[in-house]
Design an enzyme around this catalytic site. Structure first.
Site, PDB file in Angstrom:
ATOM      1  N   GLY A  42       0.827  -1.196   0.000  1.00  0.00           N
ATOM      2  CA  GLY A  42       0.000   0.000   0.000  1.00  0.00           C
ATOM      3  C   GLY A  42       0.872   1.263   0.000  1.00  0.00           C
ATOM      4  CB  SER A 114       4.954  -3.048  -2.339  1.00  0.00           C
ATOM      5  OG  SER A 114       4.871  -1.813  -2.996  1.00  0.00           O
ATOM      6  CD1 TRP A 115       2.608  -0.357   3.701  1.00  0.00           C
ATOM      7  CD2 TRP A 115       4.225   1.189   3.701  1.00  0.00           C
ATOM      8  NE1 TRP A 115       2.664   0.187   4.966  1.00  0.00           N
ATOM      9  CE2 TRP A 115       3.654   1.146   4.992  1.00  0.00           C
ATOM     10  CE3 TRP A 115       5.266   2.091   3.454  1.00  0.00           C
ATOM     11  CZ2 TRP A 115       4.073   1.955   6.040  1.00  0.00           C
ATOM     12  CZ3 TRP A 115       5.695   2.909   4.505  1.00  0.00           C
ATOM     13  CH2 TRP A 115       5.098   2.831   5.774  1.00  0.00           C
ATOM     14  CG  ASP A 271       9.394  -3.001  -9.201  1.00  0.00           C
ATOM     15  OD1 ASP A 271       8.728  -1.991  -9.490  1.00  0.00           O
ATOM     16  OD2 ASP A 271       9.394  -3.509  -8.061  1.00  0.00           O
ATOM     17  CG  HIS A 299       5.475  -3.522  -7.800  1.00  0.00           C
ATOM     18  ND1 HIS A 299       6.618  -2.950  -7.273  1.00  0.00           N
ATOM     19  CD2 HIS A 299       4.509  -3.352  -6.842  1.00  0.00           C
ATOM     20  CE1 HIS A 299       6.362  -2.450  -6.083  1.00  0.00           C
ATOM     21  NE2 HIS A 299       5.090  -2.687  -5.792  1.00  0.00           N
TER      22      HIS A 299
END
Length: 321
Positions: A42, A114-115, A271, A299
């Protein structure tokens, strides 16, 4: 090698973390297994059932949560009245510590995407005594250059989508921090302004960061879309609440604090978020980590990346046995 079969939680609950917030958590696998914490992306994503499948359920006690304001946690960031001032990186890390204590866990492996990789890295840097290993994919570090690349920088590669993205902003807001400008729209008292901004933000994300079908489907849900866009722009527009660092960002600056923590990094070679070479720089600053670059993957590192991630969790479980 493939992901482990789908499993269901054997326990779950809502943890009171203060500030009027309750965080959803669940545990899966072996109640007496090696503890592992899973951090979703996120900011503003949610813990999906598929994230349970990166772990051998016979070997791991798998802990998942929806981070503050996200998913099943309450109050939702999608609710315009929810106070976002108490949703910061420091708050999220404190929530992790409350959950660890609540579950009676001394130390755990941290898995993040990711986050979730940003949060996992900073959590390990500030709480090294409770992190046994890090397994990270779609690696990011939350630096200002990464945010600038993912908003304005990618406009050179996706000019048509960028024109639509910037075109939703007032003319006077198009030259500065685009995430912060969008966040101001998402905090508007006008629900129509908020809805248009959420749609435009998620349209830009899907145009520039090809995502698994599940993520695209999630963006079709107006409640998820509002909460996600509001949360990610809240963080991206405020330096991820990591404090002031140097040009590399706080996480890269403090990579030496990861010394002694084994790590596995899995990154798609295509990515776009890593056109700055962040993951390579992190690997060189953190000798205890191993990096696998998956060719022709973005990603989402795909099946080949999943195989590496599962092999890593299997290896860390064997090392503990």
């Amino acid at each position: 090698m493939s992901l482990y079969p789908h499993i269901e939680p054997y326990d779950h609950g809502m943890l009171d973390v203060g500030d009027g917030n309750h965080v959803y958590w669940e545990t899966c696998g072996n109640p007496h297994g090696k503890p592992a914490l899973v951090l979703h992306g996120g900011p503003g994503g949610r813990a999906s059932p598929g994230l349970r499948r990166f772990f051998d359920p016979a070997a791991y006690r798998i802990v998942l949560l929806d981070q503050r304001g996200a998913g099943r946690s309450t109050p939702s960031a999608a609710d315009h009245t929810t106070d976002m001032s108490v949703n910061t990186t420091a708050h999220l890390m404190a929530d992790l510590e409350r959950l660890r204590t609540h579950l009676g866990i001394e130390r755990w492996l941290v898995w993040g995407a990711s986050w979730g990789a940003v949060l996992g890295l900073r959590y390990a840097q500030t709480h090294p005594g409770v992190v046994t290993e890090l397994v990270l994919t779609a690696v990011a570090t939350g630096s200002d250059p990464e945010v600038a690349l993912l908003t304005r920088g990618l406009g050179k590669f996706f000019p048509e989508a960028f024109e639509r993205f910037v075109g939703e902003l007032p003319a006077g807001e198009r030259d500065g921090n685009l995430a912060a400008a969008y966040n101001r729209l998402l905090e508007s008292p006008d629900p129509e302004v908020r809805e248009r901004a959420a749609q435009a933000w998620t349209d830009w994300e899907t145009a520039t960061i090809p995502a698994p079908p599940g993520s695209v489907a999630s963006f079709r849900d107006p409640v998820f879309r509002r909460g996600f866009a509001r949360t990610v722009t809240h963080y991206w527009g405020n330096d991820h609440f990591l404090g002031e660092g140097n040009d590399e960002g706080v996480v890269l600056r403090d990579a030496h604090l990861l010394k002694g923590i084994p790590g596995t990094l899995v990154q798609g070679s295509l990515d776009f978020g890593n056109l700055l070479g962040i993951v390579w720089r992190l690997r060189h600053a953190w000798p205890d980590a191993e990096l696998t670059v998956v060719d022709e993957a973005g990603h989402d590192a795909g099946t080949a990346g999943n195989d590496v991630l599962v092999a890593a969790t299997d290896a860390y479980a064997r090392a503990d046995s």
